[in-house]
Design an enzyme around this catalytic site. Structure first.
Site, PDB file in Angstrom:
ATOM      1  N   VAL A 545       0.647  -1.226  -0.050  1.00 20.21           N
ATOM      2  CA  VAL A 545      -0.137   0.377   0.356  1.00 20.21           C
ATOM      3  C   VAL A 545       0.894   0.875  -0.041  1.00 20.21           C
ATOM      4  CG1 VAL A 545      -0.005   0.162   2.485  1.00 20.21           C
ATOM      5  CG2 VAL A 545      -2.434   1.548   0.971  1.00 20.21           C
ATOM      6  N   CYS A 546       0.445   2.669   0.009  1.00 23.50           N
ATOM      7  CA  CYS A 546       1.520   4.202  -0.591  1.00 23.50           C
ATOM      8  C   CYS A 546       0.571   4.549  -0.524  1.00 23.50           C
ATOM      9  CB  CYS A 546       1.970   3.657  -1.615  1.00 23.50           C
ATOM     10  SG  CYS A 546       0.965   4.029  -3.414  1.00 23.50           S
ATOM     11  N   GLY A 547       0.197   5.692  -0.589  1.00 25.34           N
ATOM     12  CA  GLY A 547      -0.773   6.523  -0.912  1.00 25.34           C
ATOM     13  C   GLY A 547      -2.082   7.004  -1.842  1.00 25.34           C
TER      14      GLY A 547
END
Length: 582
Positions: A545-547
């Site tokens: 996951v990231c932004g």
């Protein structure tokens, strides 16, 4: 067609467009419209904005008048005229003049039913009290406008497009507004997590929204104000109640005539808009139509489809193919393309949503989330567009899309809608050649990006994890009363369990991770991922996951090529936020 007598019951979008095109196709037939109200063709969709003083002059809502129909089209319009009976054998109707109560019989060669839809009215105590309104016609809007100076608060029952547009315009007129929605989300055309963005947005503009909340009764107070008693026992003091819980087809006339009525209560028609009687057609909000993707019957009461149905019915009534002209097309069904504006936010959708796919038993689908800018970031004023794309996981056929944002939303949904109509796939979106200049888009337009993400998934380059799986597997085990530290401790234990499904890796920077992260996630910034691969287990899937999803995609490609089982939580933390709050 010469000297044929064609009677049309109802005007507005479907009936009026049918009449106008009939005249263009046949100069010598007789065309008569019977409209129960006082206006033959008006802009229903503009009514909330008339209440909000965006549209100031009532005349601006009139699309066409009886005089215009008479002078320009040689079409007779009879307003305040209710058709009360159809005699199919005699091919005649009974028309009641509402101004004097007199009835007369009129004969037809072809009959078109454009009877529209009526507001659903809740079966609760007090629904008929003064101060309770529904907005369907110009007289309805006139009544509400006349009382606005006496209102400080209004309750809007229903969180669909019309209810929310009405709530916005009442708020702009200075009222406090509470929206009651019986289900767990606003805007049923959206999926729940996308509707959450709408709820957040209108909340920031002062609209109180109560989900899973229904009115049980409406009571009148001694000072003529109202009290709404809710099913959970709470009460709301208000000055007005706006009913916007949906509409139902006006099919009573068709039912009386013995025409086929569908399970949803609408008139059944074929793909030329002809009813079960060969001399009677039906168009608009009164009919049931096929969904072009699921094949299911549905009601779709919007002006655009009604207009196209009216034109199509006119062409077939005129018998164009028999007159030597090119054959007219048949009605392909509805695709579900719609748009709404709320406090500067555009909300649009096309195709089907996940709820519809599941209801139709169509389980071979996948979805991606993305949050690109409406144009390049270096040009001032870029705004995010939140997009959900649904597609067939077998061949990439586009099934639907939902999008929200302050700019450029409708254009992107229109593009996707056109691809759906042509049977397009995510590969087509990936390759679409769209306009680009810094102030309008990007070299990779949001439409292209949606196609690229989905196409990469289908090629195996971008495996996807579903947010529901994350929450089902992990978040639900944390007691609602546990504090954040306890939540993280429990989830860490689960994630450390070798039999747990996945290990979460957040590839944002340490500062971003510190501000907010998914409990139990391990922070390995993307730029240091290659040096820290030994911190990850090869026995379990890695969910990244990231932004917004881009860095996680890059991490996915690194991990795949180093032999890890990896999936991306598409849309990143911006999508996590709305799932978390459900």
């Amino acid at each position: 067609m010469t000297n044929k007598r064609i009677l049309i019951v109802g005007g507005v979008a479907g009936g009026a467009s049918c009449a106008a095109r009939l005249r263009r196709l046949c100069e010598h037939c007789e065309i008569v419209i019977y409209e129960m109200g006082s206006y033959v063709s008006f802009a229903n969709c503009g009514l909330p904005y008339f209440i909000g003083d965006v549209i100031v002059e009532e005349d601006k809502l009139l699309v066409a008048t009886p005089e215009l129909f008479r002078k320009r089209f040689n079409i007779q319009v009879c307003t305040d005229s209710e058709v009360t009976e159809i005699d199919r054998k005699a091919k005649s109707i009974v028309v009641k003049d509402l101004s004097n109560g007199a009835s007369r019989v009129e004969n037809y060669d072809a009959l078109v039913l454009a009877t529209g839809a009526a507001a659903l009215w809740p079966d609760i105590e007090g629904a008929d009290l003064p101060g309770v309104y529904a907005l369907r016609t110009i007289p309805d809007s006139r009544k509400i406008r006349a009382e606005l100076d006496n209102m400080r608060h209004a309750v809007v029952m229903g969180g669909g497009y019309l209810g929310l547009e009405l709530a916005e315009n009442l708020k702009k007129r200075g009222l406090d507004v509470t929206v009651l929605q019986s289900s767990g989300q606003l805007m049923p055309t959206l999926d729940k997590e996308m509707a959450r963005y709408v709820e957040q947005h209108i909340g920031r503009h002062g609209i109180e929204c109560r989900l899973n909340c229904s009115a049980q009764a409406i009571l009148q107070n001694p000072d003529q104000s109202l009290t709404v008693r809710l099913q959970d026992g709470w009460t709301l003091a208000t000055d007005a109640v706006m009913i916007s819980v949906g509409v139902k087809p006006r099919a009573e006339l068709a039912r009386q005539a013995g025409l086929e009525i569908g399970e949803l209560g609408g008139i059944r028609v074929d793909d030329t808009m002809r009813s079960s009687d060969p001399a009677i057609w039906a168009v608009g909000d009164a009919v049931e139509v096929r969904n072009v993707i699921t094949g299911e019957w549905q009601l779709f009461p919007l002006a655009g489809p009604a207009n196209r149905q009216g034109r199509l019915a006119a062409a077939h009534i005129a018998g164009r193919e028999q007159a030597g002209a090119a054959a007219e097309t048949t009605y392909r069904g509805v695709q579900g393309t719609s748009v709404c504006g709320l406090f500067g936010l555009t909300v649009a959708a096309t195709g089907v949503n996940e709820k519809q796919l599941r209801a139709a038993g169509m389980n071979d689908y996948e979805k991606v989330y993305l949050h690109p800018g409406n144009h390049v970031g270096y040009y001032p004023g870029a705004k995010p567009i939140r997009i959900k794309l649904l597609y067939d996981s077998r061949d990439g056929t586009i099934l639907g899309a939902q999008a929200l944002g302050e700019s450029g939303v409708a254009r992107r949904i229109d593009v996707i809608a056109a691809f759906i109509q042509m049977g397009g796939t995510v590969y087509d979106l990936e390759e679409a050649e769209l306009c680009y200049a810094p102030q309008f888009g990007a070299t990779k337009d949001p439409v292209n990006l949606a196609g690229m993400i989905a196409a990469n998934h289908l090629r195996g380059n971008h495996p996807l994890a579903r947010w529901e799986e994350l929450f089902d597997s992990h978040i639900q085990v944390v007691d609602d009363n546990a504090d954040q530290d306890e939540a993280e401790r429990l989830l860490t234990l689960i994630l450390d369990d070798p039999y747990s499904r996945a290990q979460l890796v957040d590839v944002r920077t340490a500062a971003e991770f510190e501000r907010k992260h998914i409990p139990g996630a391990l922070n390995i910034p993307l730029d240091s991922l290659r040096e820290r691969l030994d911190e990850l287990s090869r026995e379990r899937e890695v969910w990244v996951v990231c932004g917004v999803g881009l860095r996680a995609y890059n991490a996915t490609r690194i991990l795949q090529q180093h032999g890890f089982q990896v999936k991306n939580l598409s849309g990143g933390m911006q999508t996590y936020d709305v799932f978390e709050e459900q």
